[in-house]
Motif scaffolding. Structure first.
Motif, PDB file in Angstrom:
ATOM      1  N   ALA A   1     -37.577  -0.162  11.807  1.00  0.00           N
ATOM      2  CA  ALA A   1     -36.414   0.548  11.255  1.00  0.00           C
ATOM      3  C   ALA A   1     -36.167   1.833  12.036  1.00  0.00           C
ATOM      4  O   ALA A   1     -35.039   2.124  12.426  1.00  0.00           O
ATOM      5  CB  ALA A   1     -36.628   0.852   9.774  1.00  0.00           C
ATOM      6  N   TYR A   2     -37.221   2.570  12.287  1.00  0.00           N
ATOM      7  CA  TYR A   2     -37.087   3.851  12.984  1.00  0.00           C
ATOM      8  C   TYR A   2     -36.719   3.658  14.456  1.00  0.00           C
ATOM      9  O   TYR A   2     -35.789   4.282  14.968  1.00  0.00           O
ATOM     10  CB  TYR A   2     -38.384   4.650  12.854  1.00  0.00           C
ATOM     11  CG  TYR A   2     -38.281   6.024  13.456  1.00  0.00           C
ATOM     12  CD1 TYR A   2     -37.535   7.015  12.831  1.00  0.00           C
ATOM     13  CD2 TYR A   2     -38.908   6.311  14.662  1.00  0.00           C
ATOM     14  CE1 TYR A   2     -37.424   8.284  13.390  1.00  0.00           C
ATOM     15  CE2 TYR A   2     -38.801   7.566  15.230  1.00  0.00           C
ATOM     16  CZ  TYR A   2     -38.059   8.550  14.599  1.00  0.00           C
ATOM     17  OH  TYR A   2     -37.939   9.793  15.153  1.00  0.00           O
ATOM     18  N   GLN A   3     -37.451   2.772  15.145  1.00  0.00           N
ATOM     19  CA  GLN A   3     -37.262   2.613  16.585  1.00  0.00           C
ATOM     20  C   GLN A   3     -35.975   1.875  16.944  1.00  0.00           C
ATOM     21  O   GLN A   3     -35.343   2.179  17.948  1.00  0.00           O
ATOM     22  CB  GLN A   3     -38.461   1.873  17.178  1.00  0.00           C
ATOM     23  CG  GLN A   3     -39.727   2.692  17.113  1.00  0.00           C
ATOM     24  CD  GLN A   3     -40.971   1.867  17.411  1.00  0.00           C
ATOM     25  OE1 GLN A   3     -40.904   0.682  17.719  1.00  0.00           O
ATOM     26  NE2 GLN A   3     -42.125   2.505  17.307  1.00  0.00           N
ATOM     27  N   ILE A   4     -35.590   0.897  16.119  1.00  0.00           N
ATOM     28  CA  ILE A   4     -34.420   0.075  16.462  1.00  0.00           C
ATOM     29  C   ILE A   4     -33.153   0.561  15.763  1.00  0.00           C
ATOM     30  O   ILE A   4     -32.086   0.619  16.364  1.00  0.00           O
ATOM     31  CB  ILE A   4     -34.684  -1.405  16.124  1.00  0.00           C
ATOM     32  CG1 ILE A   4     -35.876  -1.921  16.941  1.00  0.00           C
ATOM     33  CG2 ILE A   4     -33.446  -2.259  16.371  1.00  0.00           C
ATOM     34  CD1 ILE A   4     -36.422  -3.251  16.481  1.00  0.00           C
ATOM     35  N   LEU A   5     -33.286   0.918  14.475  1.00  0.00           N
ATOM     36  CA  LEU A   5     -32.104   1.303  13.698  1.00  0.00           C
ATOM     37  C   LEU A   5     -31.907   2.814  13.621  1.00  0.00           C
ATOM     38  O   LEU A   5     -30.898   3.284  13.104  1.00  0.00           O
ATOM     39  CB  LEU A   5     -32.184   0.697  12.297  1.00  0.00           C
ATOM     40  CG  LEU A   5     -32.285  -0.837  12.266  1.00  0.00           C
ATOM     41  CD1 LEU A   5     -32.448  -1.332  10.843  1.00  0.00           C
ATOM     42  CD2 LEU A   5     -31.081  -1.479  12.934  1.00  0.00           C
ATOM     43  N   GLY A   6     -32.904   3.577  14.077  1.00  0.00           N
ATOM     44  CA  GLY A   6     -32.749   5.022  14.167  1.00  0.00           C
ATOM     45  C   GLY A   6     -32.893   5.782  12.865  1.00  0.00           C
ATOM     46  O   GLY A   6     -32.455   6.915  12.762  1.00  0.00           O
ATOM     47  N   SER A   7     -33.513   5.171  11.866  1.00  0.00           N
ATOM     48  CA  SER A   7     -33.726   5.860  10.596  1.00  0.00           C
ATOM     49  C   SER A   7     -35.054   5.413   9.994  1.00  0.00           C
ATOM     50  O   SER A   7     -35.461   4.255  10.154  1.00  0.00           O
ATOM     51  CB  SER A   7     -32.606   5.532   9.609  1.00  0.00           C
ATOM     52  OG  SER A   7     -32.827   6.191   8.375  1.00  0.00           O
ATOM     53  N   GLU A   8     -35.700   6.317   9.297  1.00  0.00           N
ATOM     54  CA  GLU A   8     -36.925   5.951   8.601  1.00  0.00           C
ATOM     55  C   GLU A   8     -36.601   5.002   7.453  1.00  0.00           C
ATOM     56  O   GLU A   8     -35.494   5.013   6.905  1.00  0.00           O
ATOM     57  CB  GLU A   8     -37.632   7.203   8.069  1.00  0.00           C
ATOM     58  CG  GLU A   8     -38.210   8.057   9.176  1.00  0.00           C
ATOM     59  CD  GLU A   8     -38.981   9.250   8.629  1.00  0.00           C
ATOM     60  OE1 GLU A   8     -39.334   9.269   7.445  1.00  0.00           O
ATOM     61  OE2 GLU A   8     -39.214  10.179   9.427  1.00  0.00           O
TER      62      GLU A   8
END
Length: 159
Positions: free
Chosen positions: A51-58
């Motif tokens: 979620a963090y690395q691909i979608l840019g949000s925790e």
């Protein structure tokens, strides 16, 4: 949790309740220990980083559609077979909520044309297939159009 039998073949034996695995999960009841370990590892070490690395949000939370349910396997023909849910050995995941407010669901976003969402689904599906014996997605059949079925049964079946 205490062992309980509800119907022939259905029951809670050797189950735990996941209270804090570092990633909140809604609607999650009793699960067998192996399923709990696989799920906790997948949520913390695959879904949250993706979620963090691909979608840019925790990741704020994972939306579960439940674990234990005394029922037959959905969408099968032939002899009646109890679902992995009948022994609390499966979890169905319907979606994810990100800390930026986005809600990503299997039903609405599995077939998204968005490259980031496609990559997210691919990463978490491949990771689930390494950790669970059976992983069923919308690509398997219509009965799974709105969730990921994650089961600790050592079947080596990923669709």
């Amino acid at each position: 949790m205490p062992d309980k039998q509800f119907a022939p073949g259905c029951g809670l034996v050797g189950t735990v309740k996941l209270l804090d695995i570092g990633v909140p999960t809604t609607n999650l009841g009793a699960v067998r220990c192996g399923e709990a370990r696989a799920y906790a590892f997948w949520a913390r070490n695959a879904v949250a980083p993706a979620a963090y690395q691909i979608l840019g949000s925790e990741l704020a939370k994972i939306e579960s559609m439940g674990s234990y349910s005394c029922r037959n396997t959905v969408g099968t023909s032939g002899p009646v077979r109890l679902s992995g849910h009948a022994t609390a050995n499966a979890i169905d995941i319907g979606g994810f909520v990100l800390k930026d407010g986005r809600r990503i669901t299997v039903l609405n976003d599995w077939a998204s044309a968005d490259p980031a969402l496609r990559q997210f689904w691919d990463v978490i599906r491949r990771s689930a297939c390494r950790r669970f014996g059976t992983v069923l997605t919308p690509d398997y059949n219509a009965a799974h159009r709105n969730h990921l079925h994650l089961e600790d049964d050592k079947a080596g079946f990923c669709r």
